[in-house]
Design a protein around this motif. Structure first.
Motif, PDB file in Angstrom:
ATOM      1  N   GLN A  45       0.953  -1.167   0.085  1.00 17.88           N
ATOM      2  CA  GLN A  45       0.066   0.052  -0.019  1.00 17.88           C
ATOM      3  C   GLN A  45       0.961   1.064   0.113  1.00 17.88           C
ATOM      4  N   ILE A  46       1.756   1.130   0.692  1.00 17.47           N
ATOM      5  CA  ILE A  46       2.727   2.498   0.947  1.00 17.47           C
ATOM      6  C   ILE A  46       3.422   2.552  -0.405  1.00 17.47           C
ATOM      7  N   LYS A  47       3.900   1.559  -1.124  1.00 21.54           N
ATOM      8  CA  LYS A  47       4.518   1.605  -2.341  1.00 21.54           C
ATOM      9  C   LYS A  47       3.987   2.376  -3.416  1.00 21.54           C
ATOM     10  N   GLU A  48       2.395   1.752  -3.626  1.00 17.64           N
ATOM     11  CA  GLU A  48       1.622   2.095  -4.549  1.00 17.64           C
ATOM     12  C   GLU A  48       1.062   3.645  -4.242  1.00 17.64           C
ATOM     13  N   ALA A  49       1.139   4.129  -3.032  1.00 14.54           N
ATOM     14  CA  ALA A  49       0.486   5.447  -2.814  1.00 14.54           C
ATOM     15  C   ALA A  49       1.956   6.419  -3.087  1.00 14.54           C
ATOM     16  N   VAL A  50       2.880   6.026  -2.674  1.00 13.73           N
ATOM     17  CA  VAL A  50       4.169   6.791  -2.970  1.00 13.73           C
ATOM     18  C   VAL A  50       4.278   7.039  -4.484  1.00 13.73           C
ATOM     19  N   GLU A  51       4.340   6.138  -5.437  1.00 17.51           N
ATOM     20  CA  GLU A  51       4.417   5.923  -6.702  1.00 17.51           C
ATOM     21  C   GLU A  51       3.387   6.742  -7.423  1.00 17.51           C
ATOM     22  N   THR A  52       2.102   6.661  -6.862  1.00 14.07           N
ATOM     23  CA  THR A  52       0.795   7.294  -7.497  1.00 14.07           C
ATOM     24  C   THR A  52       1.058   9.038  -7.141  1.00 14.07           C
TER      25      THR A  52
END
Length: 98
Positions: free
Chosen positions: A41-48
């Motif tokens: 979730q953290i990875k997806e949020a930062v990338e987005t």
């Protein structure tokens, strides 16, 4: 890509300390994140939100200390931090904000 409201719920705020500044030299950024969030979730949020490629996410859960305030015993809240390592060539300037 549009940012979903959930991404803003995952990432609370960037952490700007001496240790976080030293981590930025290794192409890493430190964020305070929601306690119940996980690494994908953290990875997806930062990338987005920032439009960068994330290499790795390491998390730290810091337990809140017991402190006194005017004689009353209180407790600081638990904090979860995420050390987000970025791919080469990607940067996030946390001093400018979102």
């Amino acid at each position: 890509m549009s940012a979903k409201p959930e991404h803003y719920d995952v990432i609370v705020k960037p952490i700007i300390t001496e240790k976080a500044t030293m981590a930025s030299e290794a192409n890493a950024v430190v964020f305070e994140v929601a306690i119940d969030s996980n690494k994908p979730q953290i990875k997806e949020a930062v990338e987005t939100l920032f439009g960068v490629k994330v290499k790795a996410v390491n998390t730290v859960l810091t337990k809140g200390k017991q402190k006194r305030f005017r004689g009353q015993i209180g407790r600081r809240r638990d904090v979860k931090k995420a050390y987000v390592t970025l791919e080469e060539g990607n940067t996030i300037d946390v001093s400018t904000g979102l």
